[in-house]
Design a protein around this motif. Structure first.
Motif, PDB file in Angstrom:
ATOM      1  N   ASN A  72       1.025  -1.246   0.286  1.00  0.00           N
ATOM      2  CA  ASN A  72       0.076   0.370   0.338  1.00  0.00           C
ATOM      3  C   ASN A  72       1.115   1.111  -0.243  1.00  0.00           C
ATOM      4  O   ASN A  72       2.326   1.473   0.501  1.00  0.00           O
ATOM      5  CB  ASN A  72      -1.273   0.239   1.163  1.00  0.00           C
ATOM      6  N   GLU A  73       0.289   2.446   0.041  1.00  0.00           N
ATOM      7  CA  GLU A  73       0.693   3.945   0.062  1.00  0.00           C
ATOM      8  C   GLU A  73       1.703   4.108   1.030  1.00  0.00           C
ATOM      9  O   GLU A  73       3.072   4.496   0.884  1.00  0.00           O
ATOM     10  CB  GLU A  73       0.146   5.020  -0.634  1.00  0.00           C
ATOM     11  N   SER A  74       0.975   3.602   2.064  1.00  0.00           N
ATOM     12  CA  SER A  74       2.062   4.324   3.375  1.00  0.00           C
ATOM     13  C   SER A  74       3.340   3.264   3.866  1.00  0.00           C
ATOM     14  O   SER A  74       3.670   2.568   4.693  1.00  0.00           O
ATOM     15  CB  SER A  74       1.520   4.043   4.704  1.00  0.00           C
ATOM     16  N   GLU A  75       3.401   1.880   2.938  1.00  0.00           N
ATOM     17  CA  GLU A  75       3.972   0.997   2.782  1.00  0.00           C
ATOM     18  C   GLU A  75       3.965  -0.122   4.269  1.00  0.00           C
ATOM     19  O   GLU A  75       4.666  -0.831   5.024  1.00  0.00           O
ATOM     20  CB  GLU A  75       5.383   1.380   2.462  1.00  0.00           C
ATOM     21  N   LEU A  87     -10.423   3.443  -6.969  1.00  0.00           N
ATOM     22  CA  LEU A  87      -9.478   4.877  -8.152  1.00  0.00           C
ATOM     23  C   LEU A  87     -10.746   6.330  -7.292  1.00  0.00           C
ATOM     24  O   LEU A  87      -9.974   7.296  -6.913  1.00  0.00           O
ATOM     25  CB  LEU A  87      -9.811   4.529  -8.737  1.00  0.00           C
ATOM     26  N   GLU A  88     -12.416   6.198  -7.672  1.00  0.00           N
ATOM     27  CA  GLU A  88     -12.550   7.339  -6.830  1.00  0.00           C
ATOM     28  C   GLU A  88     -12.437   7.771  -5.333  1.00  0.00           C
ATOM     29  O   GLU A  88     -13.006   8.525  -5.189  1.00  0.00           O
ATOM     30  CB  GLU A  88     -14.408   6.937  -7.532  1.00  0.00           C
ATOM     31  N   PHE A 143      -2.433   3.495  -8.131  1.00  0.00           N
ATOM     32  CA  PHE A 143      -1.732   2.271  -9.031  1.00  0.00           C
ATOM     33  C   PHE A 143      -0.527   2.074  -9.497  1.00  0.00           C
ATOM     34  O   PHE A 143      -0.583   3.342 -10.709  1.00  0.00           O
ATOM     35  CB  PHE A 143      -3.299   1.142  -9.579  1.00  0.00           C
ATOM     36  N   GLN A 144       0.695   1.242  -8.512  1.00  0.00           N
ATOM     37  CA  GLN A 144       1.300   1.456  -9.834  1.00  0.00           C
ATOM     38  C   GLN A 144       1.993   0.349 -10.483  1.00  0.00           C
ATOM     39  O   GLN A 144       2.790  -0.175 -11.328  1.00  0.00           O
ATOM     40  CB  GLN A 144       2.743   0.885  -8.212  1.00  0.00           C
ATOM     41  N   GLU A 167      -3.031  -6.322  -6.929  1.00  0.00           N
ATOM     42  CA  GLU A 167      -2.727  -5.150  -6.421  1.00  0.00           C
ATOM     43  C   GLU A 167      -4.150  -4.248  -5.683  1.00  0.00           C
ATOM     44  O   GLU A 167      -3.774  -4.201  -4.984  1.00  0.00           O
ATOM     45  CB  GLU A 167      -1.848  -4.079  -7.102  1.00  0.00           C
ATOM     46  N   VAL A 168      -5.159  -4.706  -6.191  1.00  0.00           N
ATOM     47  CA  VAL A 168      -6.691  -4.398  -6.084  1.00  0.00           C
ATOM     48  C   VAL A 168      -7.066  -4.962  -4.536  1.00  0.00           C
ATOM     49  O   VAL A 168      -7.202  -4.423  -4.028  1.00  0.00           O
ATOM     50  CB  VAL A 168      -7.606  -4.634  -6.820  1.00  0.00           C
TER      51      VAL A 168
END
Length: 233
Positions: A92-95, A116-117, A122-123, A129-130
């Motif tokens: 996730n973004e915060s790792e 996304l909403e 997404f990388q 990844e979802v």
């Protein structure tokens, strides 16, 4: 035909994960990666396209990653080209949450649209990844709750392993229509997509059933159904 290995215990995890993945090379793959937890620190994630030997070299046979809890994966591309970015683990973004996944999430596109909403980015090009972003969305300090919510929305097949910063010695596992075995010793616990990955360490092995989740801790395994009810093993 991907490979999964998870470990928590008193030994260094990275060499065990790499050894386990080496026993699963027969399954076919185009990239490999591991995530290793070292106490309260964020997971260290290393990925490599191509042969497992590339990952072994990149991590100095695992010596470069300190920590006694982790997950590993060898990937065969189904969604997205073979690449480091599309390799597992995904984070996730915060790792703070990392996952590996075998199987195919058939409704990933609709889940991705919803995420996304909600502002998630997404990388990779993968369906997997979802899962990590959905876990992040539902996580409020209780990973079993987040995992229980997540699996209820996933359509398709999955064998899933999760590590989280708030649970430094735990590996969370869920299974539906994709192989996952569990094993343990007095001080360690293992999971894998096939038995050969853990035979060097334990013969105390059982199969996780469809619709079951598990929490692996050093020397113990707790099994639950997708509703969060304990399952006797």
């Amino acid at each position: 035909m991907c490979g999964i290995v998870g470990f928590t215990g008193r030994q260094q995890a990275a060499p065990i994960l790499l050894n386990g993945l080496s026993k699963l090379e027969y399954r076919g793959y185009d990239s490999a990666g591991i995530a290793v937890r070292n106490g309260e620190y964020l997971a260290q994630v290393v990925k490599a396209k191509g042969r497992l030997s590339n990952l072994i070299e990149k991590t100095d046979e695992g010596k470069a990653l300190l920590g006694t809890c982790g997950i590993g994966h060898t990937r065969w591309a189904t969604h997205g080209v073979p690449s480091n970015m599309n390799s597992h683990p995904h984070t996730n973004e915060s790792e703070t949450i990392s996952i590996v996944h075998n199987g195919i999430i058939e409704n990933y596109a609709s889940i991705k649209e919803c995420l996304l909403e909600q502002g998630y980015t997404f990388q990779s090009q993968t369906d997997s990844e979802v899962i990590v972003h959905m876990l992040d969305y539902y996580y409020q300090g209780d990973m079993m709750y987040a995992l229980k919510k997540c699996v209820q929305y996933l359509q398709g097949s999955f064998a899933l392993c999760v590590v989280c910063t708030d649970y430094p010695d735990c590996v969370f596992v869920a299974k539906k229509e994709s192989p996952m075995i569990l094993g343990k010793t007095d001080t360690s616990a293992f999971c894998a997509s096939d038995i050969p990955a853990v035979l060097d360490y334990t013969k105390d092995i059982c199969a996780l059933e469809d619709g079951q989740m598990a929490v692996l801790k050093p020397g113990s395994i707790e099994v639950y159904d997708f509703f969060g009810d304990p399952v006797s093993t």
